[in-house]
Enzyme design. Structure first.
Site, short mmCIF file in Angstrom:
data_model
loop_
_atom_site.label_atom_id
_atom_site.label_comp_id
_atom_site.label_asym_id
_atom_site.label_seq_id
_atom_site.Cartn_x
_atom_site.Cartn_y
_atom_site.Cartn_z
N ASP A 478 0.82 -1.20 0.00
CA ASP A 478 0.00 0.00 0.00
C ASP A 478 0.87 1.27 0.00
O ASP A 478 2.07 1.21 0.31
CB ASP A 478 -0.89 -0.04 1.26
CG ASP A 478 -2.16 0.75 1.13
OD1 ASP A 478 -2.30 1.52 0.17
OD2 ASP A 478 -3.03 0.61 2.03
N ASP A 548 -10.68 2.11 -3.32
CA ASP A 548 -11.24 1.92 -1.98
C ASP A 548 -12.76 1.98 -2.02
O ASP A 548 -13.42 1.63 -1.05
CB ASP A 548 -10.72 2.99 -1.02
CG ASP A 548 -9.38 2.59 -0.42
OD1 ASP A 548 -9.01 1.41 -0.53
OD2 ASP A 548 -8.70 3.47 0.16
#
Ligand code: DGJ
Length: 729
Positions: A478, A548
């Site tokens: 990430d 997301d």
């Protein structure tokens, strides 16, 4: 050979299966662009290449007043001379002068495709797959060379370009701009199509007509970004999914990029793509060279659909590497939206047990397993397990998860550091910063300075250490903030503008080391969702967390837009809880499943909270995806109806051998008495018969009926979907 050079006419002709790219050395000096498009025989140059100087145009050859560098289509335009259009290169020499004059020097044609030092790029497995042309342009006064590299793939309609600048002078040269590709067009009758958005709304398609002046997209954030993607296409006005000319440009780079098109006074167009020249410069010492990243260029004479399938093919087969290039991707469950930071070993094992019972193949432990990270305000950089949450550490947890017969995956955010971390306390100068200036935090974190070797080595050993000690099958990599206060303690003042690009070189080195040391691990990149969904990352990590935003309706736009350039095998797509955590919308489990199945399938919600009925539905979805995934992940995708154009979205996947088909149709809002909806299939064999499997089992239709009459779709209520699984009889 797919590349030829006509010595007499001084014409280079590159061909792929269906396309031609032609250049000519004009006046024994200037490398000019002649043509890029549908495959043709080498044309008559007087006809193909127009020279027509206009008022205020300077003429380099006094005997030929028709020849102007400001008019002619050029291959690698320079600044500071008489071409006033946007240059591909800008440099400052030791005497302060800035004009670069590149003259054709020599060429070399080889079979195969060389690697780009330190940079990701498409590759070949056998030399016969592609040929490469290197053209050397030289500024003899300043002893600077540009080596333009072109690779033409034989069977895939792709031409790649990159540029290497060599300083052969005894002095330093300051490079201020080096584009990877520049392509001139005689007309500007095109639309500029790009992928723009924001966090949670990545890669929405925008289409605008070209207009006079420069129309551009760029990132100044230190990452390719959610906001704009290093991809654009020029499309003829009539271009749609099946028809019309489309020219695609995509940069194999994950940092600051710029791309655009300038329309000049005579309505000609110049397209360009490369590292952003904003806050960039590079001091090239005598004898050194600078390698610009690769641009992947695709011409399609059959609209956006063919362009996308060409990008999908090259990226699937010759950009992504490693075991998972060809292997099916496991169905995963991720604990992030199930628990956020609030978990312990018991909870994770409950999820693992349920995942295994449902048929899920991989459990991913997301953020919060290390240091003392119970919220996002600390511990990035301290990559050791929080023993309060995980008493037996990651190694112990991984073993226990695997006892349920599933794989285990782990989240990292290796490029970041929390000010509240042991790492930051030990090395406060390891982050990107400017001395004495405020280090502005974003999500309570700072960016590690990957332009420094010591920082890169720390990341390699910290991440590898965890991967060596525990049985980890998957890593989610990430990255959750963009750069600010750009500065590196490791660079001299005159090299500070090199930081952003050196960061990318450092990141690529780190990822190369980690992925090659752990060849069995499946890596998925992520940047707050799809903030770094680019071909550079795909070279190291075969899949990316698309967004997301997991709302099924929002995902239609995001996945549809992403597919313009990137294959579905690269898109992580999960079923999440309702009301959705980002959009607060409630959609059916069935629609959420159908949307997520159109990519790399997974679940991101508390599996233990499912009702018995939901569990049965999930089991069916998982069984269904296991039947579909080989060809969803490796077949061709056809976009049939666009969410950007109406209330419905539809797409179809077809296996390479044409025998297996999966199609999905989605309707956002119910339309009472809204007329008859039909799903018309595409790319089927008109003479063949197809059987519908699953729902509607056993029914058979001919290919021409499915494509021309189609099947009726009856859907009621908002947010609904219908899918079909077909097999050629
Ligand atoms: C951002 C990612 O996109 C999410 O999926 C999750 O991993 C969080 N970071 C964790 O902090």
């Amino acid at each position: 050979m797919s590349i030829t050079f006509d010595e007499k006419e001084k014409v280079f002709h590159l061909t792929t299966k269906n396309t031609s790219y032609i250049m000519k050395v004009a006046k024994e000096k200037y490398l000019s662009h002649v043509y890029w498009g549908k495959k043709i025989k080498t044309p008559d140059m007087e006809n193909a290449q127009l020279n027509r100087a206009t008022c205020f145009d300077a003429v380099p050859d006094k005997k030929d007043r028709s020849y102007s560098l400001n008019f002619v289509c050029q291959e690698y335009p320079t600044g500071g001379g008489t071409d006033y259009r946007v240059p591909a290169i800008q440099a400052v020499f030791s005497d302060g002068s800035r004009a670069v004059e590149f003259i054709y020097d020599s060429y070399k044609i080889t079979s195969g495709k060389p690697k780009l030092k330190g940079l990701p790029a498409t590759y070949i497995e056998e030399n016969a797959e592609a040929d490469t042309l290197e053209i050397v342009l030289t500024d003899t006064l300043k002893s600077i060379k540009a080596v333009l590299m072109y690779t033409a793939y034989n069977e895939i309609d792709v031409i790649t370009r990159s540029v290497r600048i060599i300083n052969e002078s005894p002095e330093q040269i300051l490079l201020e701009k080096v584009m990877s590709a520049s392509v001139d067009y005689e007309t500007s009758d095109y639309d500029f199509v790009e992928l723009s958005g924001a966090w949670g709304r990545e890669r929405h398609i925008e289409r605008n007509p070209l207009r006079s002046g420069i129309q551009s997209i760029e990132s100044r954030r230190g990452a390719s970004s959610h906001q704009l993607n290093p991809f654009f296409a020029l499309a003829s006005k009539n271009a749609n999914e099946e028809y019309g000319e489309v020219y695609g440009f995509n940069l194999v780079y994950s940092g600051n990029f710029t791309a655009g098109v300038e329309v000049d006074q005579l309505f000609k167009a110049r397209a360009y793509i490369g590292i952003n020249d904003y806050d960039f410069s590079w001091l090239l010492e005598s004898g050194e060279s600078f390698q610009a990243p690769e641009a992947v260029m695709v011409y399609s004479s059959h609209g956006f659909g063919e362009m996308s399938r060409t990008y999908h093919r090259i990226y699937r087969k010759r950009l992504v590497r490693g075991k998972y290039r060809d292997a099916v991707r496991p169905i995963l469950a991720n604990n992030w939206e199930a628990t956020y930071f609030d978990f312990n070993e018991e909870k994770i094992l409950e999820l693992a047990k349920t995942a295994s019972e449902l048929g899920i193949e991989l459990l991913v432990l997301d953020d919060g397993w290390f240091g003392k990270r119970n919220s996002d305000n600390c511990s990035l950089g301290d990559w050791y397990a929080d023993k309060e949450k995980l008493p037996d550490g990651i190694g112990g947890l991984a073993k226990k998860v695997k006892e349920y017969g599933i794989l285990f995956g782990l989240w990292f955010e290796p490029e970041m550091v929390s000010p509240d971390s042991d790492l930051y306390r030990a090395h406060p100068d390891w982050c990107i910063h400017i001395p004495k200036r405020e280090r502005t935090e974003c999500r309570n974190q700072l960016t590690l300075d990957l332009s420094r070797e010591d920082v890169c080595e720390y990341i390699i050993s910290a991440v590898s250490g965890v991967l060596d000690e525990a049985e980890i099958d998957y890593v989610k990599w990430d990255m959750n903030r963009h750069m600010s206060e750009l500065g590196s303690a490791g660079l001299s003042p005159e090299r500070q503008k090199e930081m952003s690009h050196r960061y990318m070189l450092g990141l690529y080195h780190v990822m190369e080391e980690i992925v090659s040391r752990h060849p069995d691990v499946l890596f998925e990149s992520c940047s707050g969702g799809g903030g770094r969904f680019d071909p550079g990352m795909l070279y190291y990590m075969p899949q990316t967390w698309t967004s997301d935003d997991t709302d099924a309706v929002e995902r239609l736009y995001i996945q549809y837009g992403t597919s313009l350039a990137y294959p579905v095998s690269a898109m992580g797509c999960h079923v999440s809880a309702v009301p959705n955590h980002q959009a607060h919308r409630i959609t059916s489990l069935s629609m959420r499943g159908d949307v997520a199945m159109s990519g790399n399938f997974g679940y991101e919600l508390d599996l233990t909270a499912f009702t018995e009925e939901e569990k049965e539905e999930v089991k069916t979805q998982i069984k269904q995806y296991k039947d579909l995934r080989t060809f969803i992940q490796s077949g061709d995708m056809y976009r049939l109806q666009s969410p950007f154009e109406g209330n419905t979205t539809a797409w179809q996947f077809i296996s390479e051998d044409g025998k297996d088909i999966f199609a999905a149709y989605f309707r956002i809002l119910c339309e009472v008495n809204g007329g008859i909806s039909r799903m018309k299939f595409t790319a089927l064999d008109t003479d063949a018969v197809y059987e519908i499997l699953g729902d509607g089992q056993g029914k058979r239709y001919s290919g021409d009926e499915l494509m021309n009459i189609g099947l009726t779709v009856d859907l009621w209520g908002d947010f609904n979907s219908r899918t079909w699984r077909l097999r050629k009889v």
